[in-house]
Design an enzyme around this catalytic site. Sequence first.
Site, PDB file in Angstrom:
ATOM      1  N   HIS A  14       0.854  -1.183   0.000  1.00 34.43           N
ATOM      2  CA  HIS A  14       0.000   0.000   0.000  1.00 34.43           C
ATOM      3  C   HIS A  14       0.896   1.242   0.000  1.00 34.43           C
ATOM      4  CE1 HIS A  14      -3.564   2.348   0.577  1.00 34.43           C
ATOM      5  NE2 HIS A  14      -2.942   3.017   1.540  1.00 34.43           N
TER       6      HIS A  14
ATOM      7  N   ASP B 126      -5.810  -9.134   5.834  1.00 36.38           N
ATOM      8  CA  ASP B 126      -6.874  -9.691   6.669  1.00 36.38           C
ATOM      9  C   ASP B 126      -8.208  -9.235   6.090  1.00 36.38           C
ATOM     10  OD1 ASP B 126      -7.253  -7.092   7.466  1.00 36.38           O
ATOM     11  OD2 ASP B 126      -6.659  -7.396   9.550  1.00 36.38           O
TER      12      ASP B 126
ATOM     13  N   GLU C 244       8.739   1.181  -2.836  1.00 33.21           N
ATOM     14  CA  GLU C 244       7.924  -0.038  -2.985  1.00 33.21           C
ATOM     15  C   GLU C 244       8.740  -1.138  -3.645  1.00 33.21           C
ATOM     16  OE1 GLU C 244       3.904   0.370  -4.541  1.00 33.21           O
ATOM     17  OE2 GLU C 244       3.876   2.486  -4.033  1.00 33.21           O
TER      18      GLU C 244
HETATM   19  C1  GAR Z   1       1.368   0.828  -6.320  1.00 32.60           C
HETATM   20  O1  GAR Z   1       1.724   2.123  -5.964  1.00 32.60           O
HETATM   21  C2  GAR Z   1       0.699   0.122  -5.160  1.00 32.60           C
HETATM   22  O2  GAR Z   1       1.225   0.480  -3.922  1.00 32.60           O
HETATM   23  C3  GAR Z   1      -0.722   0.614  -5.303  1.00 32.60           C
HETATM   24  O3  GAR Z   1      -0.960   0.577  -6.695  1.00 32.60           O
HETATM   25  C4  GAR Z   1       0.267   0.832  -7.375  1.00 32.60           C
HETATM   26  C5  GAR Z   1       0.462  -0.248  -8.410  1.00 32.60           C
HETATM   27  O4  GAR Z   1       1.554   0.038  -9.227  1.00 32.60           O
HETATM   28  N1  GAR Z   1      -1.639  -0.193  -4.596  1.00 32.60           N
HETATM   29  C6  GAR Z   1      -2.697   0.289  -3.964  1.00 32.60           C
HETATM   30  O5  GAR Z   1      -2.999   1.458  -3.962  1.00 32.60           O
HETATM   31  C7  GAR Z   1      -3.534  -0.748  -3.239  1.00 32.60           C
HETATM   32  N2  GAR Z   1      -4.464  -0.115  -2.393  1.00 32.60           N
HETATM   33  P1  GAR Z   1       2.196  -1.074 -10.132  1.00 32.60           P
HETATM   34  O6  GAR Z   1       1.048  -1.701 -10.937  1.00 32.60           O
HETATM   35  O7  GAR Z   1       3.124  -0.328 -11.025  1.00 32.60           O
HETATM   36  O8  GAR Z   1       2.894  -2.076  -9.265  1.00 32.60           O
END
Ligand code: GAR
Length: 211
Positions: A118, A150, A183
């Site tokens: 997240h 969860d 990330e």
């Molecule tokens: C990422 O920033 C991830 O943290 C977010 O979506 C993006 C996906 O990027 N996820 C959320 O917001 C989940 N609530 P990616 O497709 O390039 O990995």
Amino acid sequence: MIIKRDKDKKEILGVLCSGRGTNLESIIKAVKDGGINAEIAVVVADKKDAFALKRAENAGIKAVCVDYKSFSQREDFENAIMEELKKCGVTLIILAGFMRILGKNFVREYSGRMMNIHPALLPSFVGAHAHRDALSYGVKVSGCTVHFVDEGMDTGPIIVQSAVPVKDDDTEETLAARILEEEHKIYPKAIKLYCDGRLKIDGRKVEILDE
Ligand code: GAR
């Protein structure tokens, strides 16, 4: 509970995505480089045009679209995903930009075996607009969190977090880009810890065990 007992057994990963898949790419790279005792058996996307599917194909990984739009009931959609994961013998599910909330049955089935990333420092700014919410709240620091899934929204036990500064002139895009870099570091790290049998869940707390 120590969630993985047999350190020598390779984990079989199933990665669920909805969009461009840059986190998926960082995990593919980490697995390929040999740092993670796992293989990615399948990538599942909920949309045909998710670029993550292309990334999987390019890496020689099975790519499956379970199109959300072709199901009238959420449970049927989730059962179809579960079927794909079971067919491939998946032991650990990785949600990487998967923008659907999974129901209780799915979450229970994979309790302690499903992670999410997240783009905020949980428990702040849950939901789909984490960057926007962080900027409008005026925080000076944000970041990203990898957690077990969860039954709540972004509420599961936290495995790893990383913080980044929020700058006065940040836009959603610039903040998202700064967080995304982190990330790509912490998701492979969390997966490796799991695969090495170094995570112990005790209620809300995840302890990282020594090597
Ligand atoms: C990422 O920033 C991830 O943290 C977010 O979506 C993006 C996906 O990027 N996820 C959320 O917001 C989940 N609530 P990616 O497709 O390039 O990995």
